[in-house]
Design a protein around this motif. Structure first.
Motif, PDB file in Angstrom:
ATOM      1  N   HIS A 140       0.903  -1.334  -0.076  1.00 57.10           N
ATOM      2  CA  HIS A 140       0.015   0.017   0.004  1.00 57.10           C
ATOM      3  C   HIS A 140       1.027   1.193   0.112  1.00 57.10           C
ATOM      4  O   HIS A 140       1.952   1.287   0.797  1.00 57.10           O
ATOM      5  CB  HIS A 140      -0.690   0.153   1.324  1.00 57.10           C
ATOM      6  N   MET A 141       0.462   2.237  -0.797  1.00 59.09           N
ATOM      7  CA  MET A 141       0.896   3.681  -0.843  1.00 59.09           C
ATOM      8  C   MET A 141      -0.291   4.538  -0.847  1.00 59.09           C
ATOM      9  O   MET A 141      -0.779   4.638  -1.814  1.00 59.09           O
ATOM     10  CB  MET A 141       1.644   3.969  -1.803  1.00 59.09           C
ATOM     11  N   ASP A 142      -0.741   4.975   0.224  1.00 61.35           N
ATOM     12  CA  ASP A 142      -1.966   5.949   0.441  1.00 61.35           C
ATOM     13  C   ASP A 142      -1.442   7.461   0.886  1.00 61.35           C
ATOM     14  O   ASP A 142      -0.835   7.393   1.994  1.00 61.35           O
ATOM     15  CB  ASP A 142      -2.913   5.319   1.128  1.00 61.35           C
ATOM     16  N   LEU A 143      -1.522   8.363   0.190  1.00 60.64           N
ATOM     17  CA  LEU A 143      -1.198   9.503   0.570  1.00 60.64           C
ATOM     18  C   LEU A 143      -2.226  10.614   0.857  1.00 60.64           C
ATOM     19  O   LEU A 143      -3.461  10.376   0.240  1.00 60.64           O
ATOM     20  CB  LEU A 143      -0.053  10.352  -0.515  1.00 60.64           C
ATOM     21  N   ASP A 144      -1.876  11.651   1.741  1.00 61.19           N
ATOM     22  CA  ASP A 144      -2.799  12.733   1.817  1.00 61.19           C
ATOM     23  C   ASP A 144      -4.172  12.327   2.286  1.00 61.19           C
ATOM     24  O   ASP A 144      -5.209  12.618   1.797  1.00 61.19           O
ATOM     25  CB  ASP A 144      -3.320  13.714   0.523  1.00 61.19           C
ATOM     26  N   VAL A 145      -4.127  11.794   3.447  1.00 60.55           N
ATOM     27  CA  VAL A 145      -5.136  11.355   4.128  1.00 60.55           C
ATOM     28  C   VAL A 145      -5.411  11.717   5.376  1.00 60.55           C
ATOM     29  O   VAL A 145      -4.365  11.996   6.198  1.00 60.55           O
ATOM     30  CB  VAL A 145      -5.304   9.517   4.366  1.00 60.55           C
ATOM     31  N   LYS A 146      -6.750  12.379   5.861  1.00 60.17           N
ATOM     32  CA  LYS A 146      -6.983  12.848   7.014  1.00 60.17           C
ATOM     33  C   LYS A 146      -7.005  12.050   8.066  1.00 60.17           C
ATOM     34  O   LYS A 146      -7.931  11.237   8.382  1.00 60.17           O
ATOM     35  CB  LYS A 146      -8.022  13.800   7.032  1.00 60.17           C
ATOM     36  N   GLY A 147      -5.942  11.850   8.976  1.00 59.07           N
ATOM     37  CA  GLY A 147      -6.021  10.693  10.023  1.00 59.07           C
ATOM     38  C   GLY A 147      -5.766   9.383   9.280  1.00 59.07           C
ATOM     39  O   GLY A 147      -5.818   9.294   8.062  1.00 59.07           O
ATOM     40  N   THR A 148      -5.526   8.643  10.115  1.00 59.69           N
ATOM     41  CA  THR A 148      -5.448   6.977   9.681  1.00 59.69           C
ATOM     42  C   THR A 148      -6.232   6.097  10.879  1.00 59.69           C
ATOM     43  O   THR A 148      -6.607   6.487  11.999  1.00 59.69           O
ATOM     44  CB  THR A 148      -4.105   6.655   9.852  1.00 59.69           C
ATOM     45  N   LEU A 149      -6.676   5.167  10.257  1.00 64.15           N
ATOM     46  CA  LEU A 149      -7.645   4.166  11.070  1.00 64.15           C
ATOM     47  C   LEU A 149      -6.754   3.346  12.109  1.00 64.15           C
ATOM     48  O   LEU A 149      -6.010   2.700  11.487  1.00 64.15           O
ATOM     49  CB  LEU A 149      -8.395   3.104  10.052  1.00 64.15           C
ATOM     50  N   ASN A 150      -6.985   3.376  13.182  1.00 65.94           N
ATOM     51  CA  ASN A 150      -6.279   2.568  14.183  1.00 65.94           C
ATOM     52  C   ASN A 150      -4.856   2.933  14.192  1.00 65.94           C
ATOM     53  O   ASN A 150      -3.946   2.017  14.469  1.00 65.94           O
ATOM     54  CB  ASN A 150      -6.535   1.068  14.235  1.00 65.94           C
ATOM     55  N   SER A 151      -4.506   4.046  13.740  1.00 68.50           N
ATOM     56  CA  SER A 151      -2.927   4.751  13.523  1.00 68.50           C
ATOM     57  C   SER A 151      -2.204   3.887  12.720  1.00 68.50           C
ATOM     58  O   SER A 151      -1.107   3.901  12.915  1.00 68.50           O
ATOM     59  CB  SER A 151      -2.587   4.581  15.282  1.00 68.50           C
ATOM     60  N   VAL A 152      -2.821   3.348  11.722  1.00 68.68           N
ATOM     61  CA  VAL A 152      -2.128   2.580  10.449  1.00 68.68           C
ATOM     62  C   VAL A 152      -1.417   3.575   9.737  1.00 68.68           C
ATOM     63  O   VAL A 152      -2.476   4.418   9.225  1.00 68.68           O
ATOM     64  CB  VAL A 152      -3.186   1.590   9.964  1.00 68.68           C
TER      65      VAL A 152
END
Length: 271
Positions: A40-52
């Motif tokens: 996975h490469m996910d950029l520019d996300v507001k926050g992360t689920l369960n600090s992932v």
């Protein structure tokens, strides 16, 4: 026989702890000749689920996969891949990143809309299911228009996995057929494919992502580029439910699945 598995995650992905050597050995045990590691490469996300953290350290990842390719080359053809979490504003950024490395295969997947991951409650809390699905499919269409360096669109309708007990459920294909057609036609025009992602069976939706109707429509519109991926995050899920995928594709007239090398596509007979 399983020809290839083109969607596999390792401990380079924020949501997996699986060892790469274990992945390779499992593929060899299953008689698979070709796999794509697609972390996975996910950029520019507001926050992360369960600090992932879904960013991918490419300066560590790429040399590790290239070393693995050489180590297992007599037994297994390993493709350097990535699952890029596309959003409509990230197309240029994604193209720039991908051009820097010798990638074989790129999955373009919409995991986020308005910078919110689809499995975050903040994305769903002010929307009906229909409103969420509208935004999701529009995000896919706009992302395809703005992104070029990818191979296939990942798990095209997997949004049904999320949304809480009152918002989960299958896509109403008829309701969304017009925008889905736009998406598929745009993919075909750009020479891009779709994946048949078997994880929907494991996630108790008892179907592939995308649903059968979407795969049939892609093929009917002239689409030829199809990969099959387990979306495994642990070695035991590699190649899961692939016979069902092969049987389905053959039943609608598909004779080939796609293989990639340095983003160039070739085709292999299912049987």
């Amino acid at each position: 026989m399983i020809i290839s598995d083109y969607h596999i995650h390792s401990n380079f992905s924020g949501d997996s702890v699986e060892d790469l050597n274990k992945i390779c050995n499992k593929a060899i045990e299953l008689g698979i000749k070709e796999i794509a590691i697609t972390d996975h490469m996910d950029l520019d996300v507001k926050g992360t689920l369960n600090s992932v953290d879904f960013t991918l350290n490419l300066d560590e990842y790429v040399p590790r996969i290239l070393k693995l390719k050489d180590l297992y080359k007599k037994e297994l053809d390993i493709k350097l891949g990535m699952e890029f979490g596309i959003q409509k504003h990230l197309g240029i950024k994604g193209d720039e990143i991908i051009k820097k490395y010798p990638f074989d295969f790129i999955i373009s997947s919409v995991h986020s809309v308005d910078r919110l991951l689809l499995d975050q409650k903040e994305f769903w809390e002010d929307k009906t299911r229909e409103e969420a699905h509208d935004k999701y499919f529009l995000e896919i269409l706009k992302s395809i228009e703005n992104f070029n360096q990818f191979s296939v669109q990942g798990h095209l309708d997997f949004i049904t996995r999320y949304g809480g007990p009152n918002k989960k459920g299958f896509i109403d294909y008829v309701k969304y057929q017009d925008i889905i057609d736009e998406i598929l036609k745009k993919l075909i025009f750009k020479g891009k494919g779709i994946e048949v992602n078997t994880s929907g069976i494991r996630y108790n939706e008892n179907r592939f992502y995308p649903c059968d109707d979407i795969v049939k429509r892609y093929f009917k519109l002239g689409g030829e580029i199809i990969t099959i991926g387990s979306d495994s995050h642990k070695a035991s899920d590699i190649g899961k439910d692939f016979k069902k995928a092969y049987d389905f594709l053959e039943s609608i007239g598909v004779k080939y699945i796609s293989s990639f090398d340095l983003l160039d596509v070739s085709f292999k007979k299912i049987k």
